[in-house]
Motif scaffolding. Structure first.
Motif, PDB file in Angstrom:
ATOM      1  N   LEU A 152       0.824  -1.201   0.000  1.00  0.00           N
ATOM      2  CA  LEU A 152       0.000   0.000   0.000  1.00  0.00           C
ATOM      3  C   LEU A 152       0.863   1.257   0.000  1.00  0.00           C
ATOM      4  CD1 LEU A 152      -3.154   0.543   2.182  1.00  0.00           C
ATOM      5  CD2 LEU A 152      -1.436   2.330   2.029  1.00  0.00           C
ATOM      6  N   MET A 153       1.883   1.280   0.857  1.00  0.00           N
ATOM      7  CA  MET A 153       2.754   2.444   0.958  1.00  0.00           C
ATOM      8  C   MET A 153       3.523   2.687  -0.342  1.00  0.00           C
ATOM      9  SD  MET A 153       2.519   4.017   3.846  1.00  0.00           S
ATOM     10  CE  MET A 153       1.764   3.745   5.445  1.00  0.00           C
ATOM     11  N   ASN A 154       4.040   1.622  -0.946  1.00  0.00           N
ATOM     12  CA  ASN A 154       4.773   1.767  -2.206  1.00  0.00           C
ATOM     13  C   ASN A 154       3.915   2.439  -3.265  1.00  0.00           C
ATOM     14  OD1 ASN A 154       6.482  -1.474  -1.943  1.00  0.00           O
ATOM     15  ND2 ASN A 154       6.915   0.473  -0.951  1.00  0.00           N
ATOM     16  N   GLN A 155       2.635   2.095  -3.278  1.00  0.00           N
ATOM     17  CA  GLN A 155       1.729   2.640  -4.283  1.00  0.00           C
ATOM     18  C   GLN A 155       1.242   4.043  -3.916  1.00  0.00           C
ATOM     19  OE1 GLN A 155       1.089   1.074  -7.122  1.00  0.00           O
ATOM     20  NE2 GLN A 155      -0.348   2.594  -7.932  1.00  0.00           N
ATOM     21  N   ARG A 156       0.871   4.252  -2.653  1.00  0.00           N
ATOM     22  CA  ARG A 156       0.179   5.488  -2.274  1.00  0.00           C
ATOM     23  C   ARG A 156       1.114   6.614  -1.832  1.00  0.00           C
ATOM     24  NH1 ARG A 156      -4.661   5.178  -4.731  1.00  0.00           N
ATOM     25  NH2 ARG A 156      -5.551   3.087  -4.424  1.00  0.00           N
ATOM     26  N   LEU A 157       2.391   6.335  -1.636  1.00  0.00           N
ATOM     27  CA  LEU A 157       3.352   7.404  -1.378  1.00  0.00           C
ATOM     28  C   LEU A 157       3.897   7.994  -2.677  1.00  0.00           C
ATOM     29  CD1 LEU A 157       5.340   5.969   1.677  1.00  0.00           C
ATOM     30  CD2 LEU A 157       3.655   7.816   1.693  1.00  0.00           C
ATOM     31  N   CYS A 158       3.553   7.368  -3.782  1.00  0.00           N
ATOM     32  CA  CYS A 158       3.925   7.889  -5.097  1.00  0.00           C
ATOM     33  C   CYS A 158       3.231   9.229  -5.317  1.00  0.00           C
ATOM     34  CB  CYS A 158       3.497   6.880  -6.171  1.00  0.00           C
ATOM     35  SG  CYS A 158       3.673   7.467  -7.874  1.00  0.00           S
ATOM     36  N   THR A 159       3.909  10.165  -5.942  1.00  0.00           N
ATOM     37  CA  THR A 159       3.317  11.481  -6.183  1.00  0.00           C
ATOM     38  C   THR A 159       2.146  11.419  -7.162  1.00  0.00           C
ATOM     39  OG1 THR A 159       4.941  11.936  -7.922  1.00  0.00           O
ATOM     40  CG2 THR A 159       5.448  12.731  -5.713  1.00  0.00           C
ATOM     41  N   ARG A 160       1.999  10.295  -7.875  1.00  0.00           N
ATOM     42  CA  ARG A 160       0.860  10.128  -8.775  1.00  0.00           C
ATOM     43  C   ARG A 160      -0.402   9.721  -8.030  1.00  0.00           C
ATOM     44  NH1 ARG A 160      -0.533  11.834 -12.858  1.00  0.00           N
ATOM     45  NH2 ARG A 160      -1.282   9.929 -13.860  1.00  0.00           N
ATOM     46  N   ALA A 161      -0.286   9.309  -6.768  1.00  0.00           N
ATOM     47  CA  ALA A 161      -1.461   8.953  -5.974  1.00  0.00           C
ATOM     48  C   ALA A 161      -2.269  10.207  -5.655  1.00  0.00           C
ATOM     49  CB  ALA A 161      -1.031   8.257  -4.683  1.00  0.00           C
ATOM     50  N   TYR A 162      -3.583  10.034  -5.490  1.00  0.00           N
ATOM     51  CA  TYR A 162      -4.445  11.164  -5.156  1.00  0.00           C
ATOM     52  C   TYR A 162      -3.975  11.774  -3.839  1.00  0.00           C
ATOM     53  CZ  TYR A 162      -8.696  13.849  -4.247  1.00  0.00           C
ATOM     54  OH  TYR A 162      -9.583  14.862  -3.994  1.00  0.00           O
ATOM     55  N   VAL A 163      -3.963  13.092  -3.792  1.00  0.00           N
ATOM     56  CA  VAL A 163      -3.318  13.813  -2.692  1.00  0.00           C
ATOM     57  C   VAL A 163      -3.870  13.428  -1.323  1.00  0.00           C
ATOM     58  CG1 VAL A 163      -4.881  15.801  -2.947  1.00  0.00           C
ATOM     59  CG2 VAL A 163      -2.640  16.100  -1.854  1.00  0.00           C
ATOM     60  N   GLU A 164      -5.169  13.177  -1.203  1.00  0.00           N
ATOM     61  CA  GLU A 164      -5.731  12.873   0.114  1.00  0.00           C
ATOM     62  C   GLU A 164      -5.256  11.525   0.622  1.00  0.00           C
ATOM     63  OE1 GLU A 164      -9.974  12.798   2.574  1.00  0.00           O
ATOM     64  OE2 GLU A 164      -9.987  12.558   0.395  1.00  0.00           O
ATOM     65  N   ILE A 165      -5.253  10.509  -0.230  1.00  0.00           N
ATOM     66  CA  ILE A 165      -4.803   9.197   0.243  1.00  0.00           C
ATOM     67  C   ILE A 165      -3.285   9.189   0.417  1.00  0.00           C
ATOM     68  CG2 ILE A 165      -4.553   8.049  -1.998  1.00  0.00           C
ATOM     69  CD1 ILE A 165      -5.829   5.551  -0.610  1.00  0.00           C
ATOM     70  N   ARG A 166      -2.573  10.035  -0.336  1.00  0.00           N
ATOM     71  CA  ARG A 166      -1.135  10.169  -0.107  1.00  0.00           C
ATOM     72  C   ARG A 166      -0.872  10.769   1.275  1.00  0.00           C
ATOM     73  NH1 ARG A 166       0.121  12.871  -4.440  1.00  0.00           N
ATOM     74  NH2 ARG A 166       0.808  14.880  -3.659  1.00  0.00           N
ATOM     75  N   ASN A 167      -1.681  11.746   1.650  1.00  0.00           N
ATOM     76  CA  ASN A 167      -1.572  12.309   2.995  1.00  0.00           C
ATOM     77  C   ASN A 167      -1.888  11.266   4.052  1.00  0.00           C
ATOM     78  OD1 ASN A 167      -0.938  14.812   1.922  1.00  0.00           O
ATOM     79  ND2 ASN A 167      -3.028  15.603   2.054  1.00  0.00           N
ATOM     80  N   MET A 168      -2.890  10.435   3.785  1.00  0.00           N
ATOM     81  CA  MET A 168      -3.253   9.370   4.715  1.00  0.00           C
ATOM     82  C   MET A 168      -2.095   8.395   4.894  1.00  0.00           C
ATOM     83  SD  MET A 168      -6.094   6.340   4.368  1.00  0.00           S
ATOM     84  CE  MET A 168      -7.397   7.407   3.769  1.00  0.00           C
ATOM     85  N   ALA A 169      -1.486   7.986   3.784  1.00  0.00           N
ATOM     86  CA  ALA A 169      -0.356   7.057   3.848  1.00  0.00           C
ATOM     87  C   ALA A 169       0.794   7.651   4.654  1.00  0.00           C
ATOM     88  CB  ALA A 169       0.109   6.700   2.443  1.00  0.00           C
ATOM     89  N   ASN A 170       1.074   8.923   4.437  1.00  0.00           N
ATOM     90  CA  ASN A 170       2.139   9.584   5.200  1.00  0.00           C
ATOM     91  C   ASN A 170       1.810   9.663   6.681  1.00  0.00           C
ATOM     92  OD1 ASN A 170       4.514  10.544   3.636  1.00  0.00           O
ATOM     93  ND2 ASN A 170       2.961  11.483   2.340  1.00  0.00           N
ATOM     94  N   GLU A 171       0.529   9.876   6.998  1.00  0.00           N
ATOM     95  CA  GLU A 171       0.137   9.956   8.408  1.00  0.00           C
ATOM     96  C   GLU A 171       0.239   8.596   9.087  1.00  0.00           C
ATOM     97  OE1 GLU A 171      -3.384  11.837  11.247  1.00  0.00           O
ATOM     98  OE2 GLU A 171      -3.692  11.739   9.086  1.00  0.00           O
ATOM     99  N   ILE A 172      -0.155   7.545   8.376  1.00  0.00           N
ATOM    100  CA  ILE A 172      -0.002   6.187   8.916  1.00  0.00           C
ATOM    101  C   ILE A 172       1.473   5.872   9.130  1.00  0.00           C
ATOM    102  CG2 ILE A 172      -0.309   3.721   8.436  1.00  0.00           C
ATOM    103  CD1 ILE A 172      -2.849   4.489   6.865  1.00  0.00           C
ATOM    104  N   LYS A 173       2.291   6.230   8.160  1.00  0.00           N
ATOM    105  CA  LYS A 173       3.735   6.011   8.262  1.00  0.00           C
ATOM    106  C   LYS A 173       4.295   6.709   9.494  1.00  0.00           C
ATOM    107  CE  LYS A 173       8.097   6.852   5.822  1.00  0.00           C
ATOM    108  NZ  LYS A 173       8.737   7.229   4.531  1.00  0.00           N
ATOM    109  N   THR A 174       3.915   7.947   9.719  1.00  0.00           N
ATOM    110  CA  THR A 174       4.409   8.706  10.875  1.00  0.00           C
ATOM    111  C   THR A 174       3.959   8.073  12.177  1.00  0.00           C
ATOM    112  OG1 THR A 174       4.457  10.774   9.614  1.00  0.00           O
ATOM    113  CG2 THR A 174       4.365  10.954  12.012  1.00  0.00           C
TER     114      THR A 174
END
Length: 222
Positions: free
Chosen positions: A159-181
């Protein structure tokens, strides 16, 4: 907002190393050796051992649209429960405000007025005796919701490999970063995992496979 439940494995590397050690008929009572063995397995690409580590968390203040995208990561047997629109009164729902909408006063006004109209109509349906589960059909994808989610580490890495990509929709990218943190702060072992494994897919392959490349890595040539 991300909440990591204490049912999440606190020492994932030790657990991975222990499971691998059993398979190799090695001693598994030394924490440092288990950690070393786990890192060797992970860096060698032995992904099956990652499936023994469970992550349980609550995701709040994200739109139903972003959660729907999160649901697409179904490999490895994840499960989740979502806030019910059948039982919860959603008349005063919060909603996601995209960055592009906020770029002008006019677009933000239209967006907010639309959401307010839906709120009002939802309330009128309730007053008319319509059930919550039927009135919920007019609720927007931008409405904030919450889920409790359970998935294993192998799936979370994917999930992280896919959703941390800058091509991912900005909201789910933010979600992935928040989960990572949040996981990074859960324990030192999770920090190692977060720093080394929760990365965009181009960091894994060394190149970008997206048609519209952001330039972070060289684009793969066919």
């Amino acid at each position: 907002m991300i909440t990591i439940f204490d049912s999440t494995d606190k020492y994932p590397l030790q657990k991975i190393g222990k499971m691998a050690g059993v398979c190799w008929n090695s001693p598994v009572d030394d924490a440092e050796k288990n950690i070393k063995r786990a890192k060797e397995c992970i860096l060698s690409g032995h992904g099956r051992v990652l499936e023994y580590v469970d992550i349980e968390l609550c995701i709040e203040k994200y739109s139903a649209r972003a959660i729907r995208e999160y649901y697409t990561h179904i490999a490895g047997g994840p499960t989740r429960l979502q806030e019910s629109t059948r039982y919860v009164n959603c008349e005063n729902f919060d909603y996601y405000l995209p960055v592009t909408v906020k770029k002008s006063e006019e677009s933000e006004k239209i967006y907010n007025q639309t959401m307010e109209f839906i709120r009002e109509q939802y309330g009128k349906l309730m007053d008319a005796g319509v059930s919550k589960e039927d009135a919920a059909n007019i609720l927007p994808l931008g409405m904030m919701t919450k889920i409790v989610d359970k998935r294993n580490l192998r799936n979370m890495i994917s999930l992280m490999n896919q959703r941390l990509c800058t091509r991912a929709y900005v909201e789910i990218r933010n979600m992935a970063n928040e989960i990572k943190t949040a996981l990074c702060e859960y324990s030192e072992e999770w920090k190692w995992i977060s720093d080394n494994l929760f990365v965009p897919k181009c960091d894994v392959s060394g190149f970008c496979i997206e048609k519209k490349c952001c330039g972070r890595r060289p684009q793969k040539q066919n």
